[in-house]
Design a protein around this motif. Structure first.
Motif, mmCIF file in Angstrom:
data_model
loop_
_atom_site.group_PDB
_atom_site.id
_atom_site.type_symbol
_atom_site.label_atom_id
_atom_site.label_comp_id
_atom_site.label_asym_id
_atom_site.label_seq_id
_atom_site.Cartn_x
_atom_site.Cartn_y
_atom_site.Cartn_z
ATOM 1 N N ALA A 13 14.234 -43.369 15.251
ATOM 2 C CA ALA A 13 13.150 -44.348 15.104
ATOM 3 C C ALA A 13 12.020 -43.796 14.228
ATOM 4 O O ALA A 13 11.523 -44.492 13.336
ATOM 5 C CB ALA A 13 12.621 -44.740 16.483
ATOM 6 N N ASP A 14 11.638 -42.556 14.466
ATOM 7 C CA ASP A 14 10.573 -41.963 13.647
ATOM 8 C C ASP A 14 10.993 -41.886 12.175
ATOM 9 O O ASP A 14 10.171 -42.032 11.273
ATOM 10 C CB ASP A 14 10.256 -40.544 14.132
ATOM 11 C CG ASP A 14 9.515 -40.568 15.463
ATOM 12 O OD1 ASP A 14 9.159 -41.675 15.915
ATOM 13 O OD2 ASP A 14 9.309 -39.480 16.039
ATOM 14 N N ILE A 16 13.223 -43.907 10.543
ATOM 15 C CA ILE A 16 13.229 -45.247 9.961
ATOM 16 C C ILE A 16 11.792 -45.648 9.597
ATOM 17 O O ILE A 16 11.536 -46.260 8.555
ATOM 18 C CB ILE A 16 13.828 -46.275 10.954
ATOM 19 C CG1 ILE A 16 15.264 -45.899 11.299
ATOM 20 C CG2 ILE A 16 13.757 -47.702 10.395
ATOM 21 C CD1 ILE A 16 16.248 -46.035 10.187
ATOM 22 N N ALA A 17 10.852 -45.269 10.470
ATOM 23 C CA ALA A 17 9.456 -45.641 10.235
ATOM 24 C C ALA A 17 8.907 -45.028 8.946
ATOM 25 O O ALA A 17 8.014 -45.593 8.317
ATOM 26 C CB ALA A 17 8.608 -45.210 11.425
ATOM 27 N N LEU A 18 9.454 -43.903 8.546
ATOM 28 C CA LEU A 18 8.951 -43.232 7.334
ATOM 29 C C LEU A 18 9.669 -43.681 6.067
ATOM 30 O O LEU A 18 9.257 -43.350 4.963
ATOM 31 C CB LEU A 18 9.107 -41.713 7.478
ATOM 32 C CG LEU A 18 8.181 -41.026 8.480
ATOM 33 C CD1 LEU A 18 8.544 -39.549 8.603
ATOM 34 C CD2 LEU A 18 6.732 -41.175 8.054
ATOM 35 N N MET A 19 10.788 -44.405 6.212
ATOM 36 C CA MET A 19 11.548 -44.787 5.028
ATOM 37 C C MET A 19 10.995 -46.081 4.431
ATOM 38 O O MET A 19 10.270 -46.813 5.081
ATOM 39 C CB MET A 19 13.034 -44.885 5.369
ATOM 40 C CG MET A 19 13.609 -43.490 5.595
ATOM 41 S SD MET A 19 15.152 -43.461 6.481
ATOM 42 C CE MET A 19 16.306 -43.777 5.167
ATOM 43 N N GLU A 20 11.335 -46.344 3.176
ATOM 44 C CA GLU A 20 10.788 -47.472 2.418
ATOM 45 C C GLU A 20 11.948 -48.252 1.813
ATOM 46 O O GLU A 20 13.011 -47.686 1.564
ATOM 47 C CB GLU A 20 9.928 -46.936 1.264
ATOM 48 C CG GLU A 20 8.674 -46.222 1.684
ATOM 49 C CD GLU A 20 7.546 -47.189 1.979
ATOM 50 O OE1 GLU A 20 7.602 -48.320 1.472
ATOM 51 O OE2 GLU A 20 6.632 -46.806 2.722
ATOM 52 N N LEU A 47 8.184 -38.466 -0.961
ATOM 53 C CA LEU A 47 8.249 -37.834 0.360
ATOM 54 C C LEU A 47 9.694 -37.479 0.675
ATOM 55 O O LEU A 47 10.593 -38.286 0.474
ATOM 56 C CB LEU A 47 7.741 -38.828 1.427
ATOM 57 C CG LEU A 47 7.984 -38.427 2.882
ATOM 58 C CD1 LEU A 47 7.078 -37.276 3.287
ATOM 59 C CD2 LEU A 47 7.768 -39.625 3.816
ATOM 60 N N ASP A 210 16.141 -48.042 3.098
ATOM 61 C CA ASP A 210 15.452 -47.775 4.367
ATOM 62 C C ASP A 210 16.418 -47.702 5.550
ATOM 63 O O ASP A 210 16.026 -47.816 6.698
ATOM 64 C CB ASP A 210 14.351 -48.813 4.625
ATOM 65 C CG ASP A 210 14.863 -50.246 4.537
ATOM 66 O OD1 ASP A 210 16.090 -50.433 4.341
ATOM 67 O OD2 ASP A 210 14.046 -51.172 4.657
#
Ligand SMILES: Cc1cc2nc3c(=O)[nH]c(=O)nc-3n(C[C@H](O)[C@H](O)[C@H](O)COP(=O)(O)OP(=O)(O)OC[C@H]3O[C@@H](n4cnc5c(N)ncnc54)[C@H](O)[C@@H]3O)c2cc1C
Ligand code: SF4
Ligand code: FES
Ligand code: FES
Lengths: 339, 177
Positions: A13-14, A16-20, A47, A210
């Motif tokens: 989850a963390d 996925i939250a950082l992907m774009e 990143l 993402d």
């Protein structure tokens, strides 16, 4: 390399939250392809997210309905030498061990292997036109030095091949890819994972930027009795395939009951033709039938100035490897020809 | 859960470009000694060893994963330090060629390399030796053909390969069989 920021994650989850939805933020697993591409400035990133802390993606699990799930973060070496893979999916084990070197296999992960990019030399050279790297700039290989390029499934825009060995076996085994993204989970059948170049050669596969690969599922049938992986290349080891073949059969009462033939090194994705496999069903395992199947697999092949040899080589490699599959114990280290 | 995170970040419109010169501290145990480094994220483990810790025994051949000269042992496994980011190895135990000798006594593999004339220029040698130690630990190579295959990730431009494999076979027999 361009300058980039760096973060580590320990959960899906963390991450996925950082992907774009764009390629600016990227996960890094083994790094063996991504760092190389960053060094050549073929790829740039804002990143990098180090996902190696996600322990749940590092396991081999037996599935309730039969079959095995291999984690995306397990290394290629851990996978190839895992007792379940060695005994129940030896074709996968052999294909992995035919790729790269021992050091690289200790680093490379299963997820990263699916997403490695082509080894077309023009793709790696930022000064050369390349539709895959810079859409619309042209293809340097079509009229250039195209010895390692595709003979099947190519388009006017791109004639690159997908270089993985592991994926040739995964295609033959009918594996499925487990994916998690911001909108939930997906399961992608292996034949639908990689793409042909068409007029979108910049897209190698159907994974979104993402989305995260969490694991790969192998069906129950592992073809442990009759299988072979053959890899033909310019150097006998530590070199990419000019042509590779995965063959696997089940044989009962002297007749072929299930057949798989997948080709590597010849197309933008592992190449399988189900008609050729169907043709072999209920036949005796004999050279003359393998020759017909080889014709069917390579039907419609179109070569370029420097890779004409590949059509003949692919046909012979299929026949040779199907014969080798009848006697898998004779296989040699590095997927060299035996018999 | 993931949807929540996603919207949170979209609202925040985080600009990672602002974080690009951020350094990270990394603790490594190199050849038995604790080391703390503060590094930019793109520094390879190879450059960290050579430029920051001045351990120049590990060599840079191609810097692209194609030669094996930069092979070191990370937590006992042989890997290519040129394709490893140092910041990704927080807490790892690293062994380089400098870590093999004790009290001026050469490691048996180093002695065997001398005995079997297993090098000319010596540039590939540290990588060959670390790679062979990694291979012994893996325990997958029995025959000479298997050793050759599992050592193929280390190129030798001087063509000392026969001596290299001879040296490795001898030490494998003496120490591991
Ligand atoms: C010299 C050399 C020779 C080689 N020879 C061969 C060969 O003969 N046969 C062969 O098959 N391969 C070969 N390889 C390629 C090697 O197998 C791949 O580089 C490796 O499998 C990539 O895995 P990785 O974990 O290092 O990926 P990385 O480099 O970490 O990542 C590759 C890409 O995948 C993405 N990614 C990684 N994991 C995930 C995930 N879980 N979810 C979503 N995205 C992800 C990254 O963002 C990146 O875009 C060779 C490589 C080198 C350097
Ligand atoms: S074959 Fe594909 S990858 Fe190679 S130059 Fe042409 S467009 Fe680029
Ligand atoms: S310097 Fe790392 S493989 Fe050549
Ligand atoms: S001794 Fe010169 S490269 Fe091997």
């Amino acid at each position: 390399m361009n300058n980039f920021a760096f973060r580590r994650t320990t959960t899906v989850a963390d991450t996925i939250a950082l992907m774009e939805p764009t390629a600016a933020n990227r996960v890094i697993a083994g790094g063996t392809n991504l760092i190389d591409l960053l060094k050549y400035v073929v790829t740039e990133a804002d990143l990098l997210v180090d996902i190696n802390g996600i322990e749940s993606m590092r396991t081999v699990d037996q599935l309730d309905q039969g079959g095995v799930r291999i984690g995306a973060l397990l290394t290629n070496a851990q996978t190839a030498y895992h007792p379940i893979i060695e005994t129940e999916y030896p074709l996968l084990s052999k294909a992995i061990l035919a790729g790269a070197s021992a050091q690289i296999r200790n680093m490379a992960t299963n997820g990263g292997n699916l997403l490695q990019r082509t080894r077309c030399y023009y793709f790696y050279d930022p000064n050369a036109p390349c539709n895959k790297r810079t859409p619309g700039s042209g293809c340097s290989a079509v009229n250039g030095y195209n010895r390692i390029h595709a003979i099947l499934g190519h388009s006017e825009q791109c004639i690159a091949v997908f270089p993985s060995d592991m994926c040739v076996a995964l295609a033959a085994l009918d594996a499925t890819v487990n994916v998690v993204g911001p909108h939930g989970n997906r399961i992608i059948p292996f034949q639908d994972f990689h793409r042909l170049p068409g007029d979108t050669p910049h897209l190698d596969n159907n994974l979104q930027y993402d989305e995260l690969i969490t694991g790969i599922d192998l069906p129950k049938q592992g073809f442990g009795d009759y299988y072979s992986y053959l890899k033909l290349r310019d150097r006998s080891s530590y070199s990419f395939a000019l042509v590779a073949v995965a063959s696997a059969f089940t044989i009962e009462d002297g007749l072929i009951r299930d057949a798989r033939i997948a080709l590597g090194g010849v197309s933008h994705k592992p190449w399988r033709i189900s008609e050729a496999e169907q043709f072999l069903i209920d036949k005796i395992p004999d050279r003359k039938y393998f020759e017909t199947a080889a014709q069917m697999v390579t039907d419609g092949a179109v070569a370029f100035t420097h890779n004409k040899f590949k059509i003949d080589l692919a046909q012979r490699a299929i026949v040779r490897n199907c014969l080798m599959a009848l006697n898998p114990k004779t296989q040699r280290p590095g997927a060299k020809p035996s018999l | 859960m993931s949807l929540f995170y996603r919207h949170f970040f979209l609202l925040a419109t985080f600009n990672w470009k602002r974080m690009m010169n951020e350094k990270h501290t990394v603790s490594l145990r190199v050849n038995g000694k604790e080391q703390q480094l503060t590094l930019l994220p793109w520094v390879s483990l190879l450059d960290a060893l050579r430029e920051h810790l001045h351990l120049t025994g590990t060599k840079k051949g191609c810097d692209h994963g194609q030669c094996g000269a930069c092979t070191v042992l990370v937590d006992g496994r042989r890997v290519l330090s040129c394709l490893t980011l140092a910041v990704m190895k927080e807490g790892a135990t690293i062994t380089t060629i400098e870590g093999l000798t004790t009290d001026d006594e050469l490691h048996p593999l180093q002695q065997a390399f001398i005995k079997h004339d297993a090098f000319q220029c010596g540039y590939c040698t540290p990588g060959q030796i670390c790679s062979a130690l990694g291979m012994f630990a893996e325990g997958k190579a029995c025959t000479r053909e298997e050793v050759q295959e599992l050592m193929s990730g280390n190129l030798c431009r001087c063509g000392a390969n026969r001596g290299i494999i001879d040296a490795i076979m001898e030490v494998k027999k003496e120490l591991y069989e």
